[in-house]
Design a protein around this motif. Structure first.
Motif, PDB file in Angstrom:
ATOM      1  N   ALA A  50       1.009  -1.176   0.051  1.00 49.18           N
ATOM      2  CA  ALA A  50      -0.072   0.068  -0.069  1.00 49.18           C
ATOM      3  C   ALA A  50       0.874   1.300   0.039  1.00 49.18           C
ATOM      4  CB  ALA A  50      -1.016  -0.088   1.019  1.00 49.18           C
ATOM      5  N   THR A  51       2.006   1.271   0.380  1.00 47.44           N
ATOM      6  CA  THR A  51       2.910   2.450   0.512  1.00 47.44           C
ATOM      7  C   THR A  51       3.180   2.605  -0.871  1.00 47.44           C
ATOM      8  OG1 THR A  51       4.181   1.447   2.476  1.00 47.44           O
ATOM      9  CG2 THR A  51       5.351   3.155   1.362  1.00 47.44           C
ATOM     10  N   CYS A  52       3.328   1.867  -1.948  1.00 52.41           N
ATOM     11  CA  CYS A  52       3.593   2.269  -3.014  1.00 52.41           C
ATOM     12  C   CYS A  52       2.474   2.666  -4.096  1.00 52.41           C
ATOM     13  CB  CYS A  52       3.991   0.977  -3.908  1.00 52.41           C
ATOM     14  SG  CYS A  52       5.186  -0.132  -2.889  1.00 52.41           S
ATOM     15  N   ALA A  53       1.205   2.783  -3.626  1.00 51.90           N
ATOM     16  CA  ALA A  53       0.130   3.365  -4.402  1.00 51.90           C
ATOM     17  C   ALA A  53       0.101   4.808  -4.518  1.00 51.90           C
ATOM     18  CB  ALA A  53      -1.152   3.055  -3.218  1.00 51.90           C
ATOM     19  N   ASN A  54       0.730   5.610  -3.844  1.00 51.90           N
ATOM     20  CA  ASN A  54       0.710   7.186  -4.096  1.00 51.90           C
ATOM     21  C   ASN A  54       1.438   7.278  -5.328  1.00 51.90           C
ATOM     22  OD1 ASN A  54      -0.586   8.024  -1.850  1.00 51.90           O
ATOM     23  ND2 ASN A  54       1.319   8.165  -0.533  1.00 51.90           N
ATOM     24  N   CYS A  55       2.520   6.566  -5.855  1.00 51.78           N
ATOM     25  CA  CYS A  55       3.236   6.955  -6.732  1.00 51.78           C
ATOM     26  C   CYS A  55       2.910   5.780  -8.128  1.00 51.78           C
ATOM     27  CB  CYS A  55       4.642   6.877  -6.741  1.00 51.78           C
ATOM     28  SG  CYS A  55       5.253   8.239  -5.623  1.00 51.78           S
ATOM     29  N   HIS A  56       2.733   4.666  -7.537  1.00 50.34           N
ATOM     30  CA  HIS A  56       2.631   3.449  -8.540  1.00 50.34           C
ATOM     31  C   HIS A  56       1.098   3.136  -8.810  1.00 50.34           C
ATOM     32  CE1 HIS A  56       6.821   2.914  -9.342  1.00 50.34           C
ATOM     33  NE2 HIS A  56       6.977   3.372  -8.014  1.00 50.34           N
ATOM     34  N   GLY A  57       0.139   3.776  -8.147  1.00 50.41           N
ATOM     35  CA  GLY A  57      -1.346   3.440  -8.262  1.00 50.41           C
ATOM     36  C   GLY A  57      -1.714   2.275  -7.322  1.00 50.41           C
ATOM     37  N   THR A  58      -3.231   2.482  -7.203  1.00 50.52           N
ATOM     38  CA  THR A  58      -3.667   1.457  -6.266  1.00 50.52           C
ATOM     39  C   THR A  58      -3.660  -0.122  -6.863  1.00 50.52           C
ATOM     40  OG1 THR A  58      -5.461   2.682  -5.572  1.00 50.52           O
ATOM     41  CG2 THR A  58      -6.007   0.460  -5.373  1.00 50.52           C
ATOM     42  N   ASN A  59      -3.130  -1.087  -6.419  1.00 47.88           N
ATOM     43  CA  ASN A  59      -2.750  -2.452  -6.714  1.00 47.88           C
ATOM     44  C   ASN A  59      -1.479  -2.313  -7.955  1.00 47.88           C
ATOM     45  OD1 ASN A  59      -4.620  -4.030  -4.764  1.00 47.88           O
ATOM     46  ND2 ASN A  59      -6.263  -3.214  -6.277  1.00 47.88           N
ATOM     47  N   GLY A  60      -0.905  -1.348  -8.201  1.00 49.37           N
ATOM     48  CA  GLY A  60       0.250  -1.360  -8.869  1.00 49.37           C
ATOM     49  C   GLY A  60      -0.176  -0.937 -10.330  1.00 49.37           C
ATOM     50  N   LYS A  61      -1.314  -0.380 -10.286  1.00 54.26           N
ATOM     51  CA  LYS A  61      -1.701   0.276 -11.584  1.00 54.26           C
ATOM     52  C   LYS A  61      -1.673   1.664 -11.826  1.00 54.26           C
ATOM     53  CE  LYS A  61      -4.751  -3.683 -12.056  1.00 54.26           C
ATOM     54  NZ  LYS A  61      -6.023  -4.319 -12.232  1.00 54.26           N
ATOM     55  N   SER A  62      -0.698   2.099 -12.302  1.00 53.16           N
ATOM     56  CA  SER A  62      -0.477   3.555 -12.401  1.00 53.16           C
ATOM     57  C   SER A  62      -1.150   4.317 -13.219  1.00 53.16           C
ATOM     58  CB  SER A  62       1.195   3.932 -12.492  1.00 53.16           C
ATOM     59  OG  SER A  62       1.224   5.382 -12.757  1.00 53.16           O
ATOM     60  N   ILE A  63      -1.771   5.556 -13.195  1.00 57.26           N
ATOM     61  CA  ILE A  63      -2.477   6.350 -13.989  1.00 57.26           C
ATOM     62  C   ILE A  63      -1.690   7.714 -14.136  1.00 57.26           C
ATOM     63  CG2 ILE A  63      -4.826   5.416 -13.436  1.00 57.26           C
ATOM     64  CD1 ILE A  63      -5.040   8.026 -11.623  1.00 57.26           C
ATOM     65  N   GLY A  64      -0.667   7.805 -13.481  1.00 54.33           N
ATOM     66  CA  GLY A  64       0.392   8.828 -14.205  1.00 54.33           C
ATOM     67  C   GLY A  64       1.614   8.617 -14.664  1.00 54.33           C
ATOM     68  N   ASP A  65       2.851   9.425 -14.573  1.00 56.70           N
ATOM     69  CA  ASP A  65       3.793   9.085 -15.160  1.00 56.70           C
ATOM     70  C   ASP A  65       4.684   7.678 -14.858  1.00 56.70           C
ATOM     71  OD1 ASP A  65       3.351  11.170 -17.088  1.00 56.70           O
ATOM     72  OD2 ASP A  65       4.288  12.581 -15.656  1.00 56.70           O
ATOM     73  N   ASN A  66       4.378   7.552 -13.702  1.00 55.89           N
ATOM     74  CA  ASN A  66       5.310   6.364 -12.847  1.00 55.89           C
ATOM     75  C   ASN A  66       4.911   5.023 -13.429  1.00 55.89           C
ATOM     76  OD1 ASN A  66       6.909   7.889 -10.840  1.00 55.89           O
ATOM     77  ND2 ASN A  66       4.781   8.272  -9.803  1.00 55.89           N
ATOM     78  N   LYS A  67       5.954   4.193 -13.409  1.00 53.25           N
ATOM     79  CA  LYS A  67       5.608   2.661 -13.716  1.00 53.25           C
ATOM     80  C   LYS A  67       4.432   2.050 -13.214  1.00 53.25           C
ATOM     81  CE  LYS A  67       8.099  -1.091 -15.646  1.00 53.25           C
ATOM     82  NZ  LYS A  67       7.159  -1.396 -16.632  1.00 53.25           N
ATOM     83  N   SER A  68       3.614   1.229 -13.838  1.00 55.88           N
ATOM     84  CA  SER A  68       2.752   0.392 -13.443  1.00 55.88           C
ATOM     85  C   SER A  68       3.556  -0.956 -12.892  1.00 55.88           C
ATOM     86  CB  SER A  68       1.538  -0.092 -14.264  1.00 55.88           C
ATOM     87  OG  SER A  68       0.688   0.937 -14.251  1.00 55.88           O
ATOM     88  N   LEU A  69       3.193  -1.543 -11.746  1.00 56.38           N
ATOM     89  CA  LEU A  69       4.072  -2.480 -11.354  1.00 56.38           C
ATOM     90  C   LEU A  69       3.098  -3.736 -11.544  1.00 56.38           C
ATOM     91  CD1 LEU A  69       5.360  -0.936  -7.826  1.00 56.38           C
ATOM     92  CD2 LEU A  69       6.473  -1.410  -9.895  1.00 56.38           C
TER      93      LEU A  69
END
Length: 96
Positions: A29-48
């Motif tokens: 969950a710590t990663c959600a701010n940059c990499h999106g909820t569940n790792g699905k980024s909607i911004g410039d950061n890479k989806s995980l």
């Protein structure tokens, strides 16, 4: 006696840690701010989400060691144990 109590507390903590079915999700969950909820980024950061576990883990280890330069990821990766990084990498690899 004091050492036996400390050892018992450590064992109990490890068992509780292993039995938490949401631990990987909570750590990730710590990663959600940059990499999106569940790792699905909607911004410039890479989806995980869906990335291979080994790839995610390797990148986290590279950030941790400083081999891969970053502004924030080295600090974040250093905040986790090896076992926790494994859980995070597994969590994102399992997301589709």
């Amino acid at each position: 006696m004091r050492h036996k109590i400390c050892l018992l507390l450590l064992v109990c903590a490890a068992i509780a840690h292993a039995q938490d079915p949401n631990l990987a999700r909570n750590l990730a969950a710590t990663c959600a701010n940059c990499h999106g909820t569940n790792g699905k980024s909607i911004g410039d950061n890479k989806s995980l989400a869906g990335e291979p576990k080994e790839k995610i883990l390797r990148k986290l280890q590279e950030f941790r060691s400083g081999e891969k330069p970053s502004s924030i990821m080295q600090q974040i990766a250093n905040g986790y144990t090896d076992a926790q990084l494994e859980l995070i990498a597994s969590y994102f690899a399992e997301r589709k």
